[in-house]
Design an enzyme around this catalytic site. Structure first.
Site, PDB file in Angstrom:
ATOM      1  N   ASP A   1      -5.758  -3.689  -2.169  1.00 48.09           N
ATOM      2  CA  ASP A   1      -4.681  -3.375  -1.220  1.00 48.09           C
ATOM      3  C   ASP A   1      -4.082  -4.633  -0.581  1.00 48.09           C
ATOM      4  OD1 ASP A   1      -3.303  -2.480   1.205  1.00 48.09           O
ATOM      5  OD2 ASP A   1      -4.302  -0.572   0.885  1.00 48.09           O
TER       6      ASP A   1
ATOM      7  N   SER B   1       0.835  -1.200   0.000  1.00 48.56           N
ATOM      8  CA  SER B   1       0.000   0.000   0.000  1.00 48.56           C
ATOM      9  C   SER B   1       0.872   1.254   0.000  1.00 48.56           C
ATOM     10  CB  SER B   1      -0.959  -0.049   1.194  1.00 48.56           C
ATOM     11  OG  SER B   1      -2.005   0.863   1.030  1.00 48.56           O
TER      12      SER B   1
END
Length: 307
Positions: free
Chosen positions: A172, A57
């Site tokens: 993510d 991320s």
């Protein structure tokens, strides 16, 4: 221990004889990732030059910043990131495609910072982690366009639109691996410095500073709460939908980060005091950067295991 043995051990530490392959691992955590900028500053001051980098991320961006040598450019960008600029960058609604943010403006910004470089052309090994929603398996990018890998890794479910990948969709990497230490070991790392920005150390801003920077998504959440109240005839429905989602994702990410660190056991663990900084509050806060710097210096100063 003989004096000669002590001396030789000290010299080896100072001059890097027999140095292990080192990795820097940057964890996910949204806007708390500004702390990674401070960590990178500390790396420079300490002379720590990892042989490889991995990230999940926001950590995939931090890893890319190091790999491309764009620390100064990102620092300047951070200084300009007030809530108005953050709004222009993030508020591009796309409710029909599985997320609030289309991500085109974010991609444009990353291309401006990193260019069109491919991962395999970087000066050191790099890995970014995402998750395939269809198979529930991790996808670790170690080749291909750098910006594409980052775009997949930062796709917070429900916030950013997922990225099409084969027969599935990527989101993510924090869903399964918010601190990708194992990805660094897979690249051949023998000594790992990991940064976990999802910890229990409370963020303490300087006196007079806003303890919670004005977040672009707070505007959106407040607007949706107002609309819901009107629809319900004025009844207060309590915590809004976005706030419930944000808090739930944060709880899961915090616990999973702790598990990742406990199971993988990095050689050095850096935990900036940034708890309390909201995931989507991307407005620049100098204190968050300083928290990263302070934590890195505290954890690494005097530790020559990576030298």
């Amino acid at each position: 221990m003989a004096l000669l043995e002590i001396t030789m051990k000290s010299l080896s530490c100072l001059f890097g004889k027999g140095r292990k392959k080192t990795a820097a691992v940057f964890g996910g955590g949204g806007a708390r990732g500004w702390a990674h900028v401070g960590v990178l500053r500390a790396f420079k001051d300490l002379g720590f030059k990892p042989d490889m980098v991995t990230g999940t991320s926001i950590g995939s961006i931090a890893a890319a910043v190091y790999a491309t040598g764009t620390e100064d450019k990102v620092t300047e960008l951070a200084k300009k990131m007030d809530w108005k600029n953050a709004s222009r960058l993030f508020l591009e609604l796309s409710l029909k495609r599985g997320g609030i943010i289309e991500g085109k403006k974010v991609v444009e910004l990353m291309k401006d910072v990193f260019g069109e470089v491919k991962i395999e052309d970087l000066p050191l090994p790099y890995a970014a982690v995402a998750v395939d929603l269809a198979s529930a398996e991790e996808v670790v990018f170690t080749s291909g366009p750098l910006v594409d890998a980052i775009r997949a890794s930062i796709s917070i479910p429900g916030i950013f639109t997922p990225v099409a990948y084969g027969d599935g969709f990527l989101v993510d990497g924090g869903l399964t691996n918010p601190v990708p230490i194992d990805a660094a070991r897979a690249l051949g790392a023998e000594y790992i410095v990991a940064v976990n920005i999802n910890n229990q150390k409370e963020f303490v801003p300087k006196e007079g500073a806003d303890s919670e920077p004005l977040g672009v998504f707070r505007h959106l959440a407040d607007g949706m709460a107002t609309l819901a109240k009107k629809i319900s005839g004025g009844q207060d429905l309590g915590m809004g939908m976005l706030e419930v989602y944000r808090q739930a994702f944060r709880v899961a990410e915090d616990h999973l980060s702790i598990l990742c660190v406990e199971c993988a056991k990095p050689d050095i663990l850096i935990e900036p005091a940034v708890r309390g900084v909201s995931t989507m509050d991307f407005t620049y806060n100098e204190d968050v950067v300083q928290a990263g710097y302070d934590a890195a210096m505290e954890s690494m100063r005097g530790n020559c295991g990576w030298k």
